[in-house]
Design an enzyme around this catalytic site. Structure first.
Site, PDB file in Angstrom:
ATOM      1  N   TYR A 156       0.848  -1.203   0.000  1.00 46.19           N
ATOM      2  CA  TYR A 156       0.000   0.000   0.000  1.00 46.19           C
ATOM      3  C   TYR A 156       0.882   1.251   0.000  1.00 46.19           C
ATOM      4  CZ  TYR A 156      -3.957   3.030   1.332  1.00 46.19           C
ATOM      5  OH  TYR A 156      -4.934   4.005   1.369  1.00 46.19           O
ATOM      6  N   LYS A 160       1.078   3.884  -3.043  1.00 49.54           N
ATOM      7  CA  LYS A 160       0.674   5.287  -2.856  1.00 49.54           C
ATOM      8  C   LYS A 160       1.829   6.240  -3.145  1.00 49.54           C
ATOM      9  CE  LYS A 160      -3.704   4.692  -1.769  1.00 49.54           C
ATOM     10  NZ  LYS A 160      -4.693   4.916  -2.854  1.00 49.54           N
TER      11      LYS A 160
HETATM   12  P1  NAD Z   1     -13.864   1.437   0.125  1.00 50.16           P
HETATM   13  O1  NAD Z   1     -13.489   0.035   0.416  1.00 50.16           O
HETATM   14  O2  NAD Z   1     -14.983   2.072   0.854  1.00 50.16           O
HETATM   15  O3  NAD Z   1     -14.121   1.628  -1.438  1.00 50.16           O
HETATM   16  C1  NAD Z   1     -13.256   1.105  -2.407  1.00 50.16           C
HETATM   17  C2  NAD Z   1     -14.054   0.778  -3.657  1.00 50.16           C
HETATM   18  O4  NAD Z   1     -13.119   0.323  -4.658  1.00 50.16           O
HETATM   19  C3  NAD Z   1     -15.080  -0.344  -3.457  1.00 50.16           C
HETATM   20  O5  NAD Z   1     -16.354   0.063  -3.910  1.00 50.16           O
HETATM   21  C4  NAD Z   1     -14.518  -1.503  -4.302  1.00 50.16           C
HETATM   22  O6  NAD Z   1     -15.527  -2.328  -4.889  1.00 50.16           O
HETATM   23  C5  NAD Z   1     -13.730  -0.733  -5.363  1.00 50.16           C
HETATM   24  N1  NAD Z   1     -12.718  -1.572  -6.022  1.00 50.16           N
HETATM   25  C6  NAD Z   1     -11.865  -2.447  -5.445  1.00 50.16           C
HETATM   26  N2  NAD Z   1     -11.155  -3.072  -6.384  1.00 50.16           N
HETATM   27  C7  NAD Z   1     -11.541  -2.575  -7.589  1.00 50.16           C
HETATM   28  C8  NAD Z   1     -11.174  -2.843  -8.936  1.00 50.16           C
HETATM   29  N3  NAD Z   1     -10.251  -3.765  -9.239  1.00 50.16           N
HETATM   30  N4  NAD Z   1     -11.793  -2.129  -9.915  1.00 50.16           N
HETATM   31  C9  NAD Z   1     -12.742  -1.223  -9.616  1.00 50.16           C
HETATM   32  N5  NAD Z   1     -13.142  -0.938  -8.363  1.00 50.16           N
HETATM   33  C10 NAD Z   1     -12.549  -1.617  -7.358  1.00 50.16           C
HETATM   34  O7  NAD Z   1     -12.494   2.267   0.361  1.00 50.16           O
HETATM   35  P2  NAD Z   1     -12.199   3.828   0.552  1.00 50.16           P
HETATM   36  O8  NAD Z   1     -11.661   4.004   1.928  1.00 50.16           O
HETATM   37  O9  NAD Z   1     -13.308   4.679   0.081  1.00 50.16           O
HETATM   38  O10 NAD Z   1     -10.941   3.962  -0.411  1.00 50.16           O
HETATM   39  C11 NAD Z   1     -10.973   4.645  -1.647  1.00 50.16           C
HETATM   40  C12 NAD Z   1      -9.566   5.120  -1.975  1.00 50.16           C
HETATM   41  O11 NAD Z   1      -9.129   6.038  -0.966  1.00 50.16           O
HETATM   42  C13 NAD Z   1      -8.511   4.003  -2.008  1.00 50.16           C
HETATM   43  O12 NAD Z   1      -7.613   4.246  -3.070  1.00 50.16           O
HETATM   44  C14 NAD Z   1      -7.813   4.154  -0.684  1.00 50.16           C
HETATM   45  O13 NAD Z   1      -6.495   3.672  -0.715  1.00 50.16           O
HETATM   46  C15 NAD Z   1      -7.850   5.662  -0.517  1.00 50.16           C
HETATM   47  N6  NAD Z   1      -7.646   6.140   0.846  1.00 50.16           N
HETATM   48  C16 NAD Z   1      -8.508   5.773   1.832  1.00 50.16           C
HETATM   49  C17 NAD Z   1      -8.286   6.258   3.107  1.00 50.16           C
HETATM   50  C18 NAD Z   1      -9.208   5.920   4.245  1.00 50.16           C
HETATM   51  O14 NAD Z   1      -8.839   6.198   5.387  1.00 50.16           O
HETATM   52  N7  NAD Z   1     -10.381   5.343   4.010  1.00 50.16           N
HETATM   53  C19 NAD Z   1      -7.212   7.102   3.373  1.00 50.16           C
HETATM   54  C20 NAD Z   1      -6.364   7.443   2.332  1.00 50.16           C
HETATM   55  C21 NAD Z   1      -6.590   6.954   1.066  1.00 50.16           C
END
Ligand code: NAD
Length: 261
Positions: A156, A160
């Site tokens: 991860y 990133k």
């Molecule tokens: P989440 O699990 O709520 O949503 C992720 C979505 O991505 C899901 O709907 C899933 O079905 C979809 N997904 C997974 N694999 C996929 C693929 N191969 N093709 C298409 N869609 C796919 O997660 P989130 O927390 O909303 O994360 C979204 C982004 O934000 C990610 O890139 C994550 O790394 C980043 N992020 C999240 C946080 C946090 O604290 N939640 C912090 C920093 C960055």
């Protein structure tokens, strides 16, 4: 007048969490939005939730690691609404394990979703943006982990950090075509991705879930608070709508001061 009136925005991973919040905010700002997700049924449900069935949001099944599926999805959008103006490459997963125990298959799966997905969707978006002559805006969903490392998150953190390189390259290649690329770097937001890792980290570290939240996830914030979906949607709108190359090749941290860079 909305800030995104007349724009077409495609957001990957938009059936849940951060992507969904961004799709809702962009739609409220006037854009037609494509809710693209691995889970096509959930994507369609979210699109219906967003536009109430009035045809300004489209749910699309798309696995961002599949070249054919990505290109086909972008073609479908173009034939319906014309070229994509905004891409938010947001789809992502988390897998937690000490590096020495990390399964190679899990390492490759995570890198494929975050990095191959960002490449394939950016390439498809750039091709449309160049062909339309209108340019556009590409936003990568980075993380505080684009700038710092944490234990047990080797792929991860690697992915990133890698997105910074991809966005900076797109900023340079895209400038001649009016294409900007930036990285939004959130701190912890309570989405399913984070809810899942709280008990996993508690087990790995041998501490309680409350301790994970206080002493691991939020330890270095200025106020011990989670970043919210609304915070991230607001910053995403600012970055995606920014009108000039003053903001390209940049990363912007929204993490309650966890990382100051
Ligand atoms: P989440 O699990 O709520 O949503 C992720 C979505 O991505 C899901 O709907 C899933 O079905 C979809 N997904 C997974 N694999 C996929 C693929 N191969 N093709 C298409 N869609 C796919 O997660 P989130 O927390 O909303 O994360 C979204 C982004 O934000 C990610 O890139 C994550 O790394 C980043 N992020 C999240 C946080 C946090 O604290 N939640 C912090 C920093 C960055």
């Amino acid at each position: 007048m909305g800030e995104l009136d007349g724009k077409v925005a495609l957001i990957t991973g938009a059936a849940s969490g951060i992507g969904k919040a961004i799709a809702m905010a962009f739609h409220a700002a006037g854009a037609r939005v494509v809710v693209a997700d691995l889970d096509g049924d959930a994507a369609e449900m979210v699109a219906g939730e967003i536009d109430g069935g009035n045809g300004t949001a489209l749910g699309l099944a798309m696995d961002v690691t599949e070249e054919g599926a990505v290109n086909q999805g972008f073609d479908e959008v173009a034939s319906r609404w014309g070229a994509v103006d905004i891409l938010v490459s947001n789809a992502g997963i988390q897998v937690i394990a000490p590096l020495v125990d990390f399964q190679y298959a899990e390492w490759k799966r995570l890198l494929a979703i975050h990095l191959d997905g960002a490449f394939l969707t950016s390439r498809a978006a750039m091709r449309q943006m160049i062909a339309s002559g209108k340019g556009g805006s590409i936003l990568m969903m980075g993380s505080a982990h684009s700038h710092v490392a944490s234990k047990f998150k080797a792929p991860y953190v690697t992915a990133k950090h890698g997105l910074l390189g991809l966005a900076r390259t797109i900023a340079k290649e895209g400038a001649a075509h009016g294409i900007r690329a930036n990285v939004l770097c959130p701190g912890f937001v309570r989405t399913p991705l984070v809810e899942k890792q709280i008990p996993e980290q508690a087990t790995t570290l041998g501490i309680t879930q409350e301790d994970v939240i206080r002493d691991v996830l939020l330890r270095d914030t200025v106020d011990g608070e989670f970043t919210t979906l609304e915070d991230i949607a607001r910053v995403a709108l600012f970055m995606a709508a920014f009108p000039s190359n003053a903001l390209t090749g940049q990363s912007l941290l929204a993490s309650h001061g966890w990382v100051m860079d």
